[in-house]
Scaffold this active site. Structure first.
Site, PDB file in Angstrom:
ATOM      1  N   HIS A 154      -3.402   6.792   1.451  1.00  0.00           N
ATOM      2  CA  HIS A 154      -2.396   6.912   0.400  1.00  0.00           C
ATOM      3  C   HIS A 154      -2.558   5.799  -0.626  1.00  0.00           C
ATOM      4  CE1 HIS A 154      -0.341   9.695   3.169  1.00  0.00           C
ATOM      5  NE2 HIS A 154       0.250  10.156   2.083  1.00  0.00           N
ATOM      6  N   LYS A 158       2.668   2.895  -1.460  1.00  0.00           N
ATOM      7  CA  LYS A 158       3.392   3.510  -0.345  1.00  0.00           C
ATOM      8  C   LYS A 158       3.906   2.433   0.595  1.00  0.00           C
ATOM      9  CE  LYS A 158       3.114   7.213   3.107  1.00  0.00           C
ATOM     10  NZ  LYS A 158       4.422   7.767   2.666  1.00  0.00           N
TER      11      LYS A 158
END
Length: 266
Positions: A154, A158
């Site tokens: 990600h 995040k």
């Protein structure tokens, strides 16, 4: 026409949900942000880039929930549970896409959803939820002869790790194999850590750049390997999925549902 309110309306996901809801023919009845947010009072449609809606971003949770059929929430577990509690009191549906719930927080969500229909899913993507079904079938077929490792990637903003989607993938595989995910999940290997056990499910996390989300589950056997991957190119699939869930959940019986229910995959 479903009346949708969006929590976190000024954020990246909130903006895409507003656009997706409009494209799906839904009414944006409310837009919510935290008290003191700089966008409070601004037109939610203008912030989302889809034109004026005549709906000002508000910091009044009760008023926003009162005016909707369903609230869509992509925030944090703490905020989501507060929103779920208010929705339960006002008998309004809710769709939650927040990730990072502890077992205790999820149990509280189940309890609150006894009053209203609610969807709680770590990933609203149709493709990811098809992957969940595939993983269950593959794990059952392969049994204990293949080692299972999960890698998720990600963006560098995040906040939680591993992702809720990766955890759910691990849970699906563990359930199919008759294992307790919380007992067999391995999140860290370093130094002389011994041989890999047959039961463990490895979980590796990568963070960097602007990766929307990538998940790969490896089933590794002797002389062969199966990889099941999903790559998100844009957040729009999550926003479209959340709107689909919102349209589906209104009018359902009270209870906590997931995207497998929404998509008819169970």
């Amino acid at each position: 026409m479903t009346k949708i309110a969006v929590c976190g309306a000024a954020g990246r996901m909130g903006q895409r949900i507003i656009v997706a809801a409009r494209e799906a023919g839904c009414t944006i009845s409310g837009a919510l942000e935290r008290p003191g947010h700089e966008m409070v009072g601004q037109d939610a449609g203008l912030i989302a880039g889809c034109g004026a809606l005549g709906v000002a971003i508000s910091d009044d949770l009760n008023a926003v929930v009162e005016g909707c059929d369903v609230l869509i929430d992509f925030t944090t577990p703490k905020v989501s549970l507060k929103n779920l509690e208010v929705c339960a009191l006002k008998k309004k549906s809710i769709v939650i896409g927040s990730t990072g719930f502890t077992p205790e927080e999820r149990a509280l969500a189940v309890e609150l959803a006894r009053e209203i229909p609610a969807v709680l899913a770590p990933n609203m993507s149709v493709g990811v939820n098809v992957c969940f079904k595939i993983l269950k079938d593959v794990a059952k077929t392969l049994g204990d002869d293949f080692d299972v490792e999960i890698v998720e990637l990600h963006h560098n903003k995040k906040k939680d790790a591993p992702s809720g989607t990766a955890v759910r993938m691990g849970e699906v595989v563990a359930e199919a194999l008759g294992r307790d995910y919380n007992k067999v999940a391995t999140y860290h290997r370093e130094g002389i850590c011994g041989e890999r056990t047959k039961e463990e499910i490895g979980m590796q996390t990568v963070r960097g750049g602007d990766i929307v989300g990538e998940h790969t589950v490896y089933f590794i056997g002797m002389g062969e390997r199966i990889e099941i991957s999903h790559r998100a190119m844009t957040r729009d699939m999550f926003s479209r999925g959340s709107v689909r869930a919102a349209q589906w959940v209104v009018g359902k019986a009270p209870g906590l549902y997931d995207m497998q229910d929404v998509l008819g995959l169970k």
